[in-house]
Write an enzyme that holds these catalytic residues in place. Structure first.
Site, short mmCIF file in Angstrom:
data_model
loop_
_atom_site.label_atom_id
_atom_site.label_comp_id
_atom_site.label_asym_id
_atom_site.label_seq_id
_atom_site.Cartn_x
_atom_site.Cartn_y
_atom_site.Cartn_z
N ASN A 19 0.87 -1.17 0.00
CA ASN A 19 0.00 0.00 0.00
C ASN A 19 0.91 1.23 0.00
O ASN A 19 1.46 1.62 1.02
CB ASN A 19 -0.87 -0.08 1.27
CG ASN A 19 -1.89 1.03 1.37
OD1 ASN A 19 -1.76 2.06 0.73
ND2 ASN A 19 -2.90 0.79 2.18
N ARG A 24 -2.42 -1.50 -3.62
CA ARG A 24 -3.40 -0.42 -3.67
C ARG A 24 -2.93 0.57 -4.72
O ARG A 24 -1.79 1.03 -4.67
CB ARG A 24 -3.48 0.28 -2.32
CG ARG A 24 -4.26 1.57 -2.35
CD ARG A 24 -4.45 2.12 -0.96
NE ARG A 24 -4.95 3.47 -1.02
CZ ARG A 24 -4.23 4.57 -0.74
NH1 ARG A 24 -2.97 4.45 -0.39
NH2 ARG A 24 -4.77 5.75 -0.80
N HIS A 48 -10.71 6.79 -1.45
CA HIS A 48 -10.95 5.98 -0.24
C HIS A 48 -11.94 4.83 -0.53
O HIS A 48 -12.60 4.33 0.37
CB HIS A 48 -11.59 6.81 0.91
CG HIS A 48 -10.68 7.82 1.54
ND1 HIS A 48 -11.12 9.03 2.00
CD2 HIS A 48 -9.35 7.78 1.81
CE1 HIS A 48 -10.13 9.71 2.52
NE2 HIS A 48 -9.03 8.98 2.41
N GLY A 64 -10.07 10.46 8.36
CA GLY A 64 -8.68 10.28 8.78
C GLY A 64 -7.95 11.60 8.58
O GLY A 64 -8.54 12.66 8.83
N GLY A 115 -7.11 12.47 5.55
CA GLY A 115 -8.03 12.80 4.45
C GLY A 115 -9.43 12.37 4.89
O GLY A 115 -9.56 11.38 5.62
N ARG A 155 -6.04 19.67 4.51
CA ARG A 155 -6.63 20.03 3.21
C ARG A 155 -7.91 20.82 3.42
O ARG A 155 -8.67 20.52 4.34
CB ARG A 155 -6.98 18.75 2.41
CG ARG A 155 -5.80 18.09 1.75
CD ARG A 155 -6.21 16.79 1.07
NE ARG A 155 -5.57 15.67 1.71
CZ ARG A 155 -5.89 14.40 1.49
NH1 ARG A 155 -6.86 14.08 0.65
NH2 ARG A 155 -5.24 13.45 2.12
N ASP A 214 -3.72 17.46 13.44
CA ASP A 214 -4.09 16.28 14.24
C ASP A 214 -5.32 16.59 15.09
O ASP A 214 -5.29 17.50 15.92
CB ASP A 214 -2.89 15.90 15.12
CG ASP A 214 -3.09 14.55 15.78
OD1 ASP A 214 -4.15 14.34 16.40
OD2 ASP A 214 -2.18 13.72 15.67
N GLU A 218 -13.04 6.48 14.07
CA GLU A 218 -12.97 5.35 15.00
C GLU A 218 -12.71 5.80 16.44
O GLU A 218 -13.04 5.10 17.39
CB GLU A 218 -11.85 4.39 14.58
CG GLU A 218 -12.15 3.66 13.28
CD GLU A 218 -10.96 2.86 12.76
OE1 GLU A 218 -10.17 2.35 13.58
OE2 GLU A 218 -10.83 2.74 11.53
N GLU A 240 -7.98 -1.58 5.09
CA GLU A 240 -7.79 -1.52 3.64
C GLU A 240 -6.89 -2.66 3.16
O GLU A 240 -7.13 -3.23 2.10
CB GLU A 240 -7.17 -0.17 3.25
CG GLU A 240 -8.15 0.97 3.36
CD GLU A 240 -7.49 2.33 3.34
OE1 GLU A 240 -6.61 2.58 4.19
OE2 GLU A 240 -7.85 3.15 2.50
P1 ADP Z 1 -4.63 8.47 7.38
O1 ADP Z 1 -5.73 9.19 6.65
O2 ADP Z 1 -3.29 9.11 7.17
O3 ADP Z 1 -4.62 6.97 7.20
P2 ADP Z 1 -5.69 7.99 10.03
O4 ADP Z 1 -6.88 7.25 9.54
O5 ADP Z 1 -4.73 7.28 10.89
O6 ADP Z 1 -4.92 8.76 8.90
O7 ADP Z 1 -6.27 9.24 10.86
C1 ADP Z 1 -5.45 10.22 11.39
C2 ADP Z 1 -6.32 11.19 12.19
O8 ADP Z 1 -6.95 10.45 13.24
C3 ADP Z 1 -5.53 12.32 12.86
O9 ADP Z 1 -6.21 13.55 12.68
C4 ADP Z 1 -5.58 11.93 14.31
O10 ADP Z 1 -5.61 13.05 15.13
C5 ADP Z 1 -6.92 11.24 14.41
N1 ADP Z 1 -6.99 10.44 15.63
C6 ADP Z 1 -6.29 9.35 15.96
N2 ADP Z 1 -6.59 8.95 17.22
C7 ADP Z 1 -7.51 9.86 17.69
C8 ADP Z 1 -8.23 10.00 18.91
N3 ADP Z 1 -8.05 9.16 19.92
N4 ADP Z 1 -9.10 11.02 19.00
C9 ADP Z 1 -9.29 11.89 17.99
N5 ADP Z 1 -8.65 11.79 16.82
C10 ADP Z 1 -7.78 10.79 16.66
#
Ligand code: ADP
Length: 405
Positions: A7, A99, A187, A217, A219, A248, A290, A341, A391
């Site tokens: 991936n 992917r 996605h 996420g 994105g 973004r 984040d 999640e 994924e």
């Molecule tokens: P990607 O799109 O790069 O695969 P992820 O699906 O891992 O990214 O998502 C990253 C996002 O998830 C970040 O904004 C991070 O802050 C958020 N995140 C991860 N854990 C938590 C949490 N416990 N509470 C709130 N947001 C979270």
């Protein structure tokens, strides 16, 4: 069946190895026997490599290289080296799944990789300049080490490729459509996996369900799913369209770009950087892309963080509203990926706007780190499901299916 999944991200490389002889039902998610993550963003010129095996062995290393093929070859050897010995020989691998972000209008489903497929993926680089070349490098790295092993391309756009034209076209000049400028959506592997998993969790047949999947996420995108297919989605010609994201912007008035081009002489690269890396949660809060950091700052009274959160929620609710009208009904609202999640706050805020439809979130279940679980109250008119997106496992399933035919 032994399946390796690659991936490729623009500056990352995730890889997983599955053995499906252990898991007789490929419908149930299996844990990989080996997982590796490579990140090129930590230390200029170096790849940070993390490897973990199901036997509990794990290690990190830094390798001085920019080369994806070199790193993939290195990772392959960790599968067979004496210390780890996940498999005896690399030739035990039955199939390698990749992917691939963009399948354009050509690929509507996963496909075995041939010279023609490679050439098409290369041609589609114009639509995914950071991603398609990375996948091609992975495909060629495998060819160099395992020239006879079948490889499969699984496309992030494929799930959305049956969208009706009314949803897929942009109302610019018709020539745009003729030039391939249209909504492709992304996605897709995650949206499709989550739709299937939701049907399993609810004990229903997927074709009977109307779903909105929220992939939140770094994105973020939504998909409206009817009869097992995506009929609308928020990402568009590029993954910049739609919801507000980590860094973004999502959708903005295109007139702003014309204004900026006229007022200040931005280059295309500067606009690209601004919209992809300096916008969204990061741009508004000035703190981070984040969600954890932005939520924490908002909770301690930081006004820009609070504004960023309010905007994120406003746009998420608007997007869900738009998907609702495409579906004309809703059986389940599904949350997935890092924010979906893990953030009870975002889920609760999104759901609150749809209480008028009889959607009732179970506040306690929502707080208890639910995974692959229905968190609506029993009397809710609409189910609310949290799914851990997988994924890589979805790509392995696609390989398994194609190898049966
Ligand atoms: P990607 O799109 O790069 O695969 P992820 O699906 O891992 O990214 O998502 C990253 C996002 O998830 C970040 O904004 C991070 O802050 C958020 N995140 C991860 N854990 C938590 C949490 N416990 N509470 C709130 N947001 C979270």
């Amino acid at each position: 069946m032994k399946i390796l999944v690659l991936n490729a991200g623009s500056s990352s490389q995730k890889s997983c190895f599955y053995d499906l002889t252990e898991n007789l039902s490929p419908e149930q998610p299996a844990k990989p026997l080996w997982e590796a993550r490579v990140d090129w963003t930590h230390h200029q010129g170096f790849a940070k490599v993390e490897v973990e095996t199901r036997q509990g062995r794990g290690w990190q290393e830094e390798i001085q290289t920019h080369s994806r093929p070199a790193i993939i070859t290195h990772l392959l050897h960790t599968l067979t080296d004496e210390k780890n010995r996940v498999i005896e020989k690399l030739t035990e691998i039955d199939v390698v799944g990749h992917r691939v972000v963009h399948g354009g209008e050509t690929y509507r489903e996963s496909i075995p990789i041939t010279a023609t497929v490679k050439a098409t993926i290369a041609r589609l680089t114009a639509l995914a300049p950071a991603h398609n070349p990375a996948s091609l490098e992975g495909i060629e790295a495998i060819e160099a080490v395992l020239p006879t092993v079948p490889q499969v391309a699984v496309f992030d756009t494929a799930f959305h490729s049956h969208m009706p034209q009314a949803a897929a076209l942009y109302p610019g000049p018709y020539e745009w459509f003729e030039q391939g400028i249209r909504r492709y959506g992304f996605h897709g592997i995650s949206h499709q996996y989550c739709a299937n998993r939701t049907a399993q969790i609810l004990g229903k047949a997927l074709p009977a369900l109307k779903l909105i999947t929220c992939h939140l996420g770094n994105g973020c995108s939504l998909a409206a799913i009817s009869q097992g297919r995506s009929i609308d989605t928020t990402m568009g010609f590029t993954p910049l369209d739609g919801l507000m994201m980590g860094s973004r912007s999502g959708s903005v008035d295109p007139g702003i770009l014309i204004h900026l081009l006229r007022q200040k002489t931005y280059t295309a690269d500067q606009l690209d950087q601004m919209l992809n890396q300096a916008s969204g949660l990061k741009g508004i809060s000035g703190i981070s892309s984040d969600m954890r950091q932005v939520s924490e700052a908002a909770a301690t009274g930081n006004n820009r963080a609070k504004l960023a959160l309010d905007m994120y929620i406003h746009r998420l609710r608007s997007g869900i509203g738009a998907m609702l009208t495409s579906l004309g009904g809703l059986d389940a609202l599904v949350f997935t990926a890092g924010v979906g999640e893990n953030s009870a706050l975002i889920r609760a805020a999104a759901c609150e706007a749809f209480a008028f439809l009889g959607l009732k979130l179970d506040a306690e279940k929502n707080q208890q780190r639910p995974i692959d679980q229905d968190i609506a109250t029993t009397d809710s008119a609409i189910r609310v499901v949290v799914v851990h997106t997988q994924e890589d496992w979805a790509i392995a399933q696609e390989c398994w299916k194609l190898m049966q035919t």
